[in-house]
Design an enzyme around this catalytic site. Structure first.
Site, PDB file in Angstrom:
ATOM      1  N   LYS A 177       0.838  -1.203   0.000  1.00 29.09           N
ATOM      2  CA  LYS A 177       0.000   0.000   0.000  1.00 29.09           C
ATOM      3  C   LYS A 177       0.877   1.259   0.000  1.00 29.09           C
ATOM      4  O   LYS A 177       0.714   2.151  -0.825  1.00 29.09           O
ATOM      5  CB  LYS A 177      -0.927   0.014   1.227  1.00 29.09           C
ATOM      6  N   ASP A 196      -6.525   0.856   0.608  1.00 29.44           N
ATOM      7  CA  ASP A 196      -6.648   1.269   2.009  1.00 29.44           C
ATOM      8  C   ASP A 196      -8.039   0.858   2.491  1.00 29.44           C
ATOM      9  O   ASP A 196      -8.749   0.127   1.800  1.00 29.44           O
ATOM     10  CB  ASP A 196      -6.407   2.776   2.159  1.00 29.44           C
TER      11      ASP A 196
END
Ligand code: SF4
Length: 279
Positions: A177, A196
């Protein structure tokens, strides 16, 4: 909350209900004319059921329509974390775990004034950094990650944050991420999709994935989204998750994706809802 500023409710004029029935090809419910029906799924004849079974949530034309409507909602969105270099974005992204971007943006200006270079961070111990990042939460781990990443960037990459996924993943505290945020928002490289909490939730609601694991969600999104949309999609969905498609009570009556969204936890619907398509 002040009166009159709550989420808009559909008026009980019967207009929405009639539109919903027209789309579904059903007749008005007996007894309560004009009453908005939420997720009322009519029993379909066998032939209609068969046609319905051809519904493909990741059909290219549906995905294209979702992207078009996101463009309409969020034409110009970018990373909400304040930064002026790849290193600052890397630090801000590490600090954003289990925190809000607004909270991180309150901390980072002073942090980068105090430690203006990667070398300045690399010279710290994690304990020295802890007071500066305490308010972002999980501060001991975050301090270790930031100082560890700084040391590694200085020792292995000549003080330059690498623009390569494999190299970024060698930095302490950096998973896909964070690497995707830096690669996409600083280097303009769409090599993956940032997953996310908002992308996780809304991709499931929109049935772009059935997975629950961020890495598997990313793999699904990389299959169904055109690569040139990977960076923008995440930014748009993150904004959508903050503005309308919020976790507990999405504002479906205000959402322009409403009639192509079958999420099982919608708060209002003109289309049938799919019980497994939940956050
Ligand atoms: S209709 Fe509701 S659940 Fe679907 S994307 Fe919009 S806000 Fe989210």
């Amino acid at each position: 909350m002040a009166r009159g500023v709550g989420p808009r409710r559909p008026a009980r004029t019967g207009r929405q209900a009639r539109a919903a029935r027209a789309m579904a090809g059903t007749k008005p419910a007996a007894g309560k004319p004009g009453r908005v029906q939420t997720a009322r799924v009519e029993k379909k004849p066998a032939a209609a059921k068969k046609a319905g079974s051809a519904y493909d949530p990741v059909a290219p034309e549906r995905v294209t329509e979702i992207l078009k409507r996101l463009d309409g909602l969020y034409p110009e969105v970018k990373c909400a974390l304040t930064h002026s270099s790849a290193w600052e974005l890397l630090v801000a992204t590490i600090l954003s775990a289990q925190s809000t971007d607004a909270n991180v943006n309150r901390v980072t200006p002073e942090l980068f004034r105090k430690y203006p270079t990667i070398e300045a961070f690399a010279a710290l111990t994690p304990e020295q950094l802890e007071p500066d990042v305490r308010s972002t939460g999980v501060f001991r781990n975050k301090s270790k990650s930031v100082v560890g990443a700084a040391k590694k960037v200085v020792s292995d990459f000549g003080g330059q944050v690498p623009d390569d996924m494999d190299k970024l993943l060698t930095l302490p505290g950096v998973a896909r991420k964070t690497a995707n945020v830096v690669l996409g928002s600083w280097f303009g490289k769409g090599v993956g999709v940032v997953v996310d909490t908002h992308v996780h939730r809304i991709s499931r609601r929109l049935e772009l994935t059935k997975q629950d694991d961020p890495q598997k969600i990313e793999q699904d999104l990389m299959k169904v989204l055109p690569q040139q949309r990977w960076i923008l999609f995440s930014h748009q969905i993150i904004h959508h998750g903050r503005k309308l498609c919020i976790a507990r009570k999405p504002k479906c009556a205000e959402c322009s994706l409403e009639n192509i969204c079958h999420a099982g936890d919608k708060t209002w619907s003109t289309v049938d809802m799919h019980k497994n398509a939940t956050a």
